[in-house]
Structures are given as structure tokens and as C-alpha cells.
Design a protein around this motif. Structure first.
Motif, mmCIF file in Angstrom:
data_model
loop_
_atom_site.group_PDB
_atom_site.id
_atom_site.type_symbol
_atom_site.label_atom_id
_atom_site.label_comp_id
_atom_site.label_asym_id
_atom_site.label_seq_id
_atom_site.Cartn_x
_atom_site.Cartn_y
_atom_site.Cartn_z
ATOM 1 N N GLY A 201 0.706 -1.274 -0.038
ATOM 2 C CA GLY A 201 -0.009 -0.045 -0.036
ATOM 3 C C GLY A 201 0.904 1.232 -0.142
ATOM 4 N N LEU A 202 2.126 0.867 -0.334
ATOM 5 C CA LEU A 202 2.867 2.214 -0.552
ATOM 6 C C LEU A 202 2.687 3.016 -1.900
ATOM 7 N N ASP A 203 3.332 4.282 -1.685
ATOM 8 C CA ASP A 203 3.147 5.236 -2.926
ATOM 9 C C ASP A 203 4.254 4.671 -3.759
ATOM 10 N N ARG A 204 4.241 4.000 -5.093
ATOM 11 C CA ARG A 204 5.453 3.348 -5.397
ATOM 12 C C ARG A 204 6.244 4.594 -5.960
ATOM 13 N N GLN A 205 5.823 5.573 -6.642
ATOM 14 C CA GLN A 205 6.561 6.834 -7.185
ATOM 15 C C GLN A 205 7.378 7.532 -6.000
ATOM 16 N N MET A 221 15.931 1.158 -12.916
ATOM 17 C CA MET A 221 14.973 2.230 -12.175
ATOM 18 C C MET A 221 14.638 3.462 -12.542
ATOM 19 N N GLU A 222 15.820 4.095 -12.938
ATOM 20 C CA GLU A 222 15.490 5.639 -13.472
ATOM 21 C C GLU A 222 14.747 5.636 -14.600
ATOM 22 N N ASN A 223 15.078 4.498 -15.651
ATOM 23 C CA ASN A 223 14.325 4.751 -16.811
ATOM 24 C C ASN A 223 12.909 3.734 -17.103
ATOM 25 N N ARG A 224 12.638 2.901 -16.098
ATOM 26 C CA ARG A 224 11.863 2.054 -16.363
ATOM 27 C C ARG A 224 10.476 1.869 -15.432
ATOM 28 N N HIS A 225 11.016 2.786 -14.128
ATOM 29 C CA HIS A 225 9.776 2.563 -13.016
ATOM 30 C C HIS A 225 8.569 3.165 -13.264
ATOM 31 N N GLU A 226 8.378 4.349 -13.982
ATOM 32 C CA GLU A 226 7.307 5.035 -14.341
ATOM 33 C C GLU A 226 6.423 4.056 -15.471
ATOM 34 N N THR A 227 6.847 3.544 -16.289
ATOM 35 C CA THR A 227 6.067 2.641 -17.221
ATOM 36 C C THR A 227 5.697 1.431 -16.632
ATOM 37 N N ILE A 229 5.174 1.164 -13.257
ATOM 38 C CA ILE A 229 4.165 1.554 -12.408
ATOM 39 C C ILE A 229 2.773 1.557 -13.088
ATOM 40 N N ALA A 230 2.906 2.098 -14.315
ATOM 41 C CA ALA A 230 1.646 2.280 -15.104
ATOM 42 C C ALA A 230 1.140 1.019 -15.996
ATOM 43 N N ASP A 231 2.021 -0.140 -15.745
ATOM 44 C CA ASP A 231 1.703 -1.260 -16.260
ATOM 45 C C ASP A 231 1.727 -0.988 -17.862
ATOM 46 N N GLU A 232 2.791 -0.457 -18.471
ATOM 47 C CA GLU A 232 2.862 -0.390 -19.933
ATOM 48 C C GLU A 232 4.240 -0.855 -20.016
ATOM 49 N N TYR A 233 4.260 -1.769 -21.262
ATOM 50 C CA TYR A 233 5.707 -2.326 -21.332
ATOM 51 C C TYR A 233 5.943 -2.370 -23.178
ATOM 52 N N GLU A 234 5.801 -1.285 -23.764
ATOM 53 C CA GLU A 234 5.919 -1.098 -24.937
ATOM 54 C C GLU A 234 7.105 -0.203 -25.031
ATOM 55 N N HIS A 235 8.062 -0.053 -24.280
ATOM 56 C CA HIS A 235 9.190 0.985 -24.301
ATOM 57 C C HIS A 235 10.645 0.490 -24.311
ATOM 58 N N ASP A 282 8.352 -5.080 -23.498
ATOM 59 C CA ASP A 282 9.761 -4.956 -22.791
ATOM 60 C C ASP A 282 10.123 -5.787 -21.789
ATOM 61 N N THR A 283 11.418 -5.655 -21.433
ATOM 62 C CA THR A 283 11.944 -6.638 -20.348
ATOM 63 C C THR A 283 11.311 -6.176 -19.007
ATOM 64 N N SER A 284 10.941 -5.026 -18.736
ATOM 65 C CA SER A 284 10.486 -4.657 -17.600
ATOM 66 C C SER A 284 8.989 -5.441 -17.181
ATOM 67 N N SER A 285 8.436 -5.979 -18.028
ATOM 68 C CA SER A 285 7.342 -6.815 -18.105
ATOM 69 C C SER A 285 7.141 -7.905 -17.141
ATOM 70 N N LEU A 286 8.398 -8.152 -16.353
ATOM 71 C CA LEU A 286 8.337 -9.135 -15.302
ATOM 72 C C LEU A 286 7.511 -8.889 -14.131
ATOM 73 N N LEU A 287 7.399 -7.494 -13.999
ATOM 74 C CA LEU A 287 6.126 -6.913 -13.073
ATOM 75 C C LEU A 287 4.971 -7.433 -13.510
ATOM 76 N N ARG A 288 4.460 -7.266 -14.801
ATOM 77 C CA ARG A 288 3.327 -7.982 -15.191
ATOM 78 C C ARG A 288 2.990 -9.305 -14.803
ATOM 79 N N ARG A 289 4.132 -10.358 -14.875
ATOM 80 C CA ARG A 289 4.196 -11.553 -14.416
ATOM 81 C C ARG A 289 3.972 -11.699 -13.016
ATOM 82 N N LEU A 290 4.552 -10.935 -12.215
ATOM 83 C CA LEU A 290 4.210 -11.062 -10.641
ATOM 84 C C LEU A 290 2.758 -10.588 -10.590
#
Length: 302
Positions: A201-205, A221-227, A229-235, A282-290
Motif C-alpha cells: 500500500g505504499l506510494d510506489r513513485q 530504476m531511473e528509466n523504467r519505473h514510471e512505465t 507502475i503504469a503497467d505499460e511495456y512498449e518502451h 519490453d523486459t520490464s514486463s517481469l512485473l506483469r508476471r508477478l
């Protein structure tokens, strides 16, 4: 004395090669291009000038330097030593630079093929993704002879912020493997951290704003965290390509008897993403898997 480089051939105009070749054209070089899909080569010439050709061999004729940026080992072999491959059109004293992320074994094979023809060779995989290619800010890790490296480095500088000779042929590819091994673990760690923050329940940003200033900070972290958090993986770099790269890493690790337990695990996590239909995410979609696994657990619990 080495001949100066004024005419280059660029083979492979994908999301990386297209802007990389463009930087060379903007630098005033004569650029001859080949792409498997001819329409892409025609569009490049319309945008940057130069000329497009029907085969790698034709593009490589009279070129001082041939650069290759394609998909995998088989693609590289096809456009270099396959039928109508570039090596059959390259003159003595020219240079072949392979920017493809491929195996060290292939780099050593191409080095031998080039030596037999009195052609210089560098394996020179890149890091920095499409954004780095477009901005001329790639990192290039090279393997080959120092004389060839010194000759070609000023041209690579047109689309790179760092170009380094790592050793003999194959050393560039081995260094790129280290790069991909490190990225795999970093992205999984970032995905798990953001997943944990969301569940807590934390503010992820806000979390990222705080921890990125300390030891947890990274390019990912710097370049991928925003997308993420937005659950966007086209970047960025696609999962399908990352699995190709990790397969190369794991195969080389078996040869070296190096242990890569985390890399092997993350490779399987990317296989799960592919099952979810995310091969081109994109590779940050590991979050979508979780999130998918978490939702499945929640449904089963209810």
C-alpha cells in the motif's frame, strides 16, 4: 598506412540499425544499405540519402567498412558468408564490424573468415536500446585487433558515448553476455520491489524517489519505473530478444562451467511472460508476471 574510411555499408535496418546508419549519413559518409525488407531500405534512403541494394554482397562492394546489425547467429551468417553475403563483395583491406548480439563462437568464426580474405573484423555488440541508438548514446564493447579498432572507432563514436576494445575476437560478445546477465537480475529485483510496494500500500513513485538516491538506484530504476507502475511495456528491448540473449549466456556458461542460477531463473520467468502473450513486451514486463501470479493466487484463495 591504413586507408581512410569514406564509404560504408550498413546491413540490417531494424529499430537499432536504422538510426545508427542515419548517424553515419549525417556525418557525411557515403552509406550503402541493405535490409531484408526492401521497403525499409527504400524509406531509409528517402530519409537520409545514400543508396539501397538488393543483397549484402552488392551493398558491400567498394565499401571501406561493412556494419551488420541483425537478429541472431543464423542471420549474421546469412548476410556475411551465406549466398550473396557481404564477405564475397568486400575488398581486401576493408573492415567488417558485427553489432549483432551473437555468440562468441560466431565471432571467432567470422574473424577466421575475414583473416583468410585480408579483411579486418570486430565483434561489437551494443547496449543502450533504441533510445540510445536514436540519441547516439550507445555503449559498444568490441573484440578484435587494436589496429582495426583504432581505425573504426572514430566512426562508431557517431552513435556511441563509449566504445571500448575488450580483447581479441569474441571478447565483445562475452562482455555483452555479462551486460545481459546483470540486467536480468536488476530488472527482476526492480519488479519484485515495485510489486512488494504495491502490495504494502505504499506510494510506489515516492518509494522510487527515495530509494533511487541510495544504493538501490540503477539505470533500470531511473528509466523504467514510471512505465512499470503504469503497467505499460512498449518502451524497450523485447522479451523475445532477451530470451535469445540469455540463451547465448547460459550456453556459454555451460562451456565455461560458470554458475548462473539467477540468470537461469529469470530466463524461465521471461518464458512465463511469453506464455502471457508478452513476447514483444519490453523486459520490464517481469512485473506483469508477478501481478498475474499474485492475482491467480488471490483467486485460488477465494
Amino acid at each position: 598506412m591504413s586507408k581512410s574510411i569514406s564509404t560504408v555499408a550498413f546491413i540490417g535496418l531494424g529499430v537499432m540499425g536504422y538510426p545508427m546508419a542515419g548517424h553515419l549519413a549525417h556525418a557525411g559518409l557515403t552509406v550503402r544499405v541493405y535490409n531484408r525488407t526492401a521497403a525499409k531500405a527504400e524509406a531509409w534512403v528517402e530519409a537520409f540519402g545514400g543508396s539501397h541494394h538488393a543483397s549484402p554482397r552488392e551493398a558491400a562492394q567498394d565499401a571501406d567498412l561493412v556494419l551488420v546489425c541483425v537478429g541472431n547467429d543464423d542471420d549474421v551468417r546469412q548476410v556475411t558468408i551465406g549466398e550473396d553475403g557481404a564477405l564475397f563483395g568486400m575488398p581486401e583491406g576493408s573492415l567488417l564490424v558485427d553489432h549483432t548480439t551473437a555468440s562468441a563462437e560466431l565471432a571467432e568464426q567470422l574473424d577466421g573468415e575475414c583473416r583468410a580474405r585480408r579483411i579486418g573484423f570486430l565483434d561489437a555488440p551494443v547496449s543502450g536500446g533504441q533510445q540510445g541508438a536514436e540519441n547516439g548514446a550507445l555503449t559498444i564493447m568490441c573484440g578484435g585487433e587494436a589496429e582495426d579498432f583504432a581505425r573504426v572507432k572514430p566512426l562508431l563514436d557517431h552513435y556511441a558515448r563509449a566504445v571500448t576494445l575488450m580483447g581479441q575476437a569474441g571478447s565483445g560478445q562475452l562482455t555483452k553476455m555479462v551486460n545481459q546477465i546483470c540486467i536480468a537480475g536488476l530488472v527482476q529485483g526492480l519488479a519484485e520491489g515495485l510489486h512488494f510496494a504495491e502490495r504494502a500500500g505504499l506510494d510506489r513513485q515516492q518509494v522510487v524517489d527515495v530509494i533511487s538516491k541510495g544504493a538501490a538506484g540503477s539505470w533500470q530504476m531511473e528509466n523504467r519505473h514510471e512505465t512499470m507502475i503504469a503497467d505499460e511495456y512498449e518502451h524497450g528491448f523485447a522479451v523475445d530478444w532477451m530470451r535469445k540473449d540469455l540463451d547465448i549466456c547460459l550456453e556459454q556458461a555451460r562451456r565455461l562451467q560458470a554458475r548462473l542460477p539467477v540468470t537461469a531463473l529469470v530466463d524461465q520467468f521471461y518464458a512465463d511472460v511469453q506464455v502471457l502473450g508478452g513476447g514483444r513486451w519490453d523486459t520490464s514486463s517481469l512485473l506483469r508476471r508477478l501481478r498475474s501470479v499474485g492475482n491467480s493466487v488471490g483467486k485460488n484463495a477465494s
